[in-house]
Design a protein around this motif. Structure first.
Motif, PDB file in Angstrom:
ATOM      1  N   GLY A 196     -35.556  -3.942 -28.782  1.00  0.00           N
ATOM      2  CA  GLY A 196     -35.977  -2.740 -29.478  1.00  0.00           C
ATOM      3  C   GLY A 196     -35.212  -2.454 -30.744  1.00  0.00           C
ATOM      4  N   LEU A 197     -34.130  -3.216 -30.977  1.00  0.00           N
ATOM      5  CA  LEU A 197     -33.329  -3.065 -32.188  1.00  0.00           C
ATOM      6  C   LEU A 197     -33.164  -4.429 -32.845  1.00  0.00           C
ATOM      7  CD1 LEU A 197     -30.477  -0.664 -30.947  1.00  0.00           C
ATOM      8  CD2 LEU A 197     -32.657  -0.063 -32.012  1.00  0.00           C
ATOM      9  N   ASP A 198     -32.816  -4.434 -34.107  1.00  0.00           N
ATOM     10  CA  ASP A 198     -32.738  -5.676 -34.881  1.00  0.00           C
ATOM     11  C   ASP A 198     -31.660  -6.606 -34.329  1.00  0.00           C
ATOM     12  OD1 ASP A 198     -34.524  -4.227 -36.326  1.00  0.00           O
ATOM     13  OD2 ASP A 198     -33.300  -4.045 -38.129  1.00  0.00           O
ATOM     14  N   GLY A 199     -32.091  -7.718 -33.751  1.00  0.00           N
ATOM     15  CA  GLY A 199     -31.159  -8.711 -33.239  1.00  0.00           C
ATOM     16  C   GLY A 199     -30.551  -8.388 -31.895  1.00  0.00           C
ATOM     17  N   LEU A 200     -30.920  -7.266 -31.302  1.00  0.00           N
ATOM     18  CA  LEU A 200     -30.283  -6.833 -30.058  1.00  0.00           C
ATOM     19  C   LEU A 200     -30.524  -7.815 -28.921  1.00  0.00           C
ATOM     20  CD1 LEU A 200     -28.734  -4.768 -28.390  1.00  0.00           C
ATOM     21  CD2 LEU A 200     -30.880  -3.535 -28.015  1.00  0.00           C
ATOM     22  N   ALA A 201     -31.740  -8.328 -28.778  1.00  0.00           N
ATOM     23  CA  ALA A 201     -32.075  -9.194 -27.644  1.00  0.00           C
ATOM     24  C   ALA A 201     -31.801 -10.665 -27.921  1.00  0.00           C
ATOM     25  CB  ALA A 201     -33.543  -9.007 -27.263  1.00  0.00           C
ATOM     26  N   ILE A 202     -31.930 -11.093 -29.166  1.00  0.00           N
ATOM     27  CA  ILE A 202     -31.911 -12.532 -29.432  1.00  0.00           C
ATOM     28  C   ILE A 202     -30.529 -13.141 -29.252  1.00  0.00           C
ATOM     29  CG2 ILE A 202     -31.588 -12.270 -31.929  1.00  0.00           C
ATOM     30  CD1 ILE A 202     -33.680 -14.940 -30.061  1.00  0.00           C
ATOM     31  N   LEU A 203     -29.457 -12.466 -29.694  1.00  0.00           N
ATOM     32  CA  LEU A 203     -28.138 -13.080 -29.545  1.00  0.00           C
ATOM     33  C   LEU A 203     -27.706 -13.161 -28.078  1.00  0.00           C
ATOM     34  CD1 LEU A 203     -25.828 -14.449 -30.979  1.00  0.00           C
ATOM     35  CD2 LEU A 203     -24.686 -12.234 -31.159  1.00  0.00           C
ATOM     36  N   PRO A 204     -27.896 -12.114 -27.258  1.00  0.00           N
ATOM     37  CA  PRO A 204     -27.608 -12.285 -25.829  1.00  0.00           C
ATOM     38  C   PRO A 204     -28.396 -13.439 -25.212  1.00  0.00           C
ATOM     39  CG  PRO A 204     -27.771  -9.963 -26.334  1.00  0.00           C
ATOM     40  CD  PRO A 204     -28.188 -10.692 -27.574  1.00  0.00           C
ATOM     41  N   ALA A 205     -29.655 -13.609 -25.620  1.00  0.00           N
ATOM     42  CA  ALA A 205     -30.447 -14.731 -25.110  1.00  0.00           C
ATOM     43  C   ALA A 205     -29.815 -16.061 -25.502  1.00  0.00           C
ATOM     44  CB  ALA A 205     -31.883 -14.644 -25.635  1.00  0.00           C
ATOM     45  N   VAL A 206     -29.316 -16.146 -26.735  1.00  0.00           N
ATOM     46  CA  VAL A 206     -28.639 -17.363 -27.204  1.00  0.00           C
ATOM     47  C   VAL A 206     -27.384 -17.630 -26.389  1.00  0.00           C
ATOM     48  CG1 VAL A 206     -27.324 -18.349 -29.134  1.00  0.00           C
ATOM     49  CG2 VAL A 206     -29.546 -17.283 -29.557  1.00  0.00           C
ATOM     50  N   LEU A 207     -26.582 -16.596 -26.175  1.00  0.00           N
ATOM     51  CA  LEU A 207     -25.343 -16.748 -25.423  1.00  0.00           C
ATOM     52  C   LEU A 207     -25.604 -17.172 -23.983  1.00  0.00           C
ATOM     53  CD1 LEU A 207     -23.467 -13.562 -26.724  1.00  0.00           C
ATOM     54  CD2 LEU A 207     -22.967 -15.935 -27.328  1.00  0.00           C
ATOM     55  N   ILE A 208     -26.597 -16.564 -23.360  1.00  0.00           N
ATOM     56  CA  ILE A 208     -26.917 -16.888 -21.970  1.00  0.00           C
ATOM     57  C   ILE A 208     -27.492 -18.300 -21.872  1.00  0.00           C
ATOM     58  CG2 ILE A 208     -28.402 -16.288 -20.015  1.00  0.00           C
ATOM     59  CD1 ILE A 208     -28.143 -13.344 -20.983  1.00  0.00           C
ATOM     60  N   ALA A 209     -28.347 -18.683 -22.821  1.00  0.00           N
ATOM     61  CA  ALA A 209     -28.903 -20.039 -22.824  1.00  0.00           C
ATOM     62  C   ALA A 209     -27.795 -21.081 -22.963  1.00  0.00           C
ATOM     63  CB  ALA A 209     -29.915 -20.188 -23.957  1.00  0.00           C
TER      64      ALA A 209
END
Length: 360
Positions: A196-209
């Motif tokens: 819901g915020l700019d970049g909020l979901a994508i970096l956690p997804a990268v870290l978890i992946a």
């Protein structure tokens, strides 16, 4: 495809055998996906703008978000394209785990595409009706779970592994498909709610992946798995390549999605990434570790559930607005502060998840 080509070339030049190393192909997959994202990103953004595929903003949301209306959405197309192409280039295409993860990701991406398309074509934030979205998520999520259950070759592939506990595995039996289904669908929706915020979901997804890539490699290596006391699953190491591709594509997308965002991933990206992380956690038998590492996703989801339940039962809201990131915005936190602090929390949680490899 390149792996098959290198195997053929290795008959004439032994140096091509280097591609047999999963770690090398995972790194190359990550770099390939990153490069594709960075190169194709500007063209995709211009294309989305040309066809006026802009974001619709909720009227009841934070006022600061009204300026985001019209920002190109459906940027998840770039993520899925980068991941798919990179995986096809560097992955072992004869591996069942690779195909289950890839096909599930694309299937959930198709649901997200329909949702995004309805939003932009109707010029509102409603999109696909929740019941239809959940029905199709259930169909694809259960299909993936049943395939994994039907193709399981060892007992450990259907057991629940407890993190931080040594030599304890619960045999799920026929409950495995149902459990795997909830992990996949739950993970998909959790990432979607967080986006819901700019970049909020994508970096956690990268870290978890990236963390799951470590788990996949260790679980697919008989000696490391034995040493660490984690289940050995033959062939699961190949999932490292798609984990690397997710991380690379995510970083490339973040280049354009960071505050202030030039493009949003939309449901096509969020639903697909969440489902991919869920399937990967299932195949490496680390569902509970995913729950820990994805704590930000979990809390965001729980905040929505609590908000809806409280309002229906008492007529009162627990948070100023749900998901939780909007609550902090309405408390006066600038958007970048919310984003970065959620990122920091994810880093900590991912490290805790990785620590489970030794603390047993």
């Amino acid at each position: 495809m390149l792996l098959l080509l290198s195997e053929w070339l290795a008959r004439y030049e032994s140096g091509f055998n280097v591609t047999q190393y999963i770690t090398l192909r995972a790194i190359l997959g990550m770099l390939t996906a990153l490069l594709i994202s960075l190169l194709a990103g500007p063209y995709m953004i211009r294309g989305l703008s040309r066809y006026q595929l802009g974001q619709s903003v909720r009227d009841d949301g934070p006022k600061s978000h009204l300026s985001k209306a019209g920002t190109p959405t459906m940027g998840g197309l770039l993520i899925l394209f980068s991941i798919t192409l990179s995986t096809l280039l560097w992955g072992e295409l004869r591996n069942r785990f690779v195909w289950v993860v890839l096909v599930t990701m694309l299937a959930f991406g198709a649901i997200g595409w329909m949702d995004d398309w309805l939003k932009v074509s109707r010029r509102n934030a409603r999109g696909l009706a929740a019941r239809y979205k959940y029905i199709w998520q259930s169909v694809f999520g259960l299909a993936a779970a049943v395939v994994l259950f039907a193709t399981a070759r060892t007992a450990v592939e259907t057991q629940l592994i407890l993190p931080f506990v040594k030599a304890v595995a619960l045999d799920l039996g026929w409950m495995y498909p149902l459990f795997a289904y909830f992990v996949i669908v739950g993970s998909s929706n959790a990432v979607n709610l967080t986006d819901g915020l700019d970049g909020l979901a994508i970096l956690p997804a990268v870290l978890i992946a990236t963390a799951l890539m470590v788990f996949a490699y260790l679980a697919g290596h008989v000696n490391f798995a034995k040493y660490l006391g984690i289940p050995y699953i033959a062939g699961v190491g190949e999932v490292c390549v798609i984990c690397g591709a997710i991380a690379g594509a995510g970083l490339g997308f973040l280049w354009f999605n960071t505050y202030p965002a030039q493009v949003f991933m939309g449901d096509i990206g969020a639903l697909a990434l969440g489902a991919a992380l869920g399937v990967i956690a299932v195949v490496v038998r680390q569902e509970l570790v995913l729950f820990i590492m994805g704590g930000v996703f979990v809390v965001e989801t729980v905040s929505v559930i609590l908000q809806v339940a409280s309002f229906k039962l008492t007529g009162k809201r627990i948070f100023r607005m749900a998901p939780l990131h909007h609550h902090f915005e309405l408390k006066g936190w600038p958007e970048p502060r919310v984003i970065v602090r959620f990122w920091i929390i994810t880093v900590i949680l991912v490290l805790i998840g990785l620590a489970s490899l030794k603390i047993r």
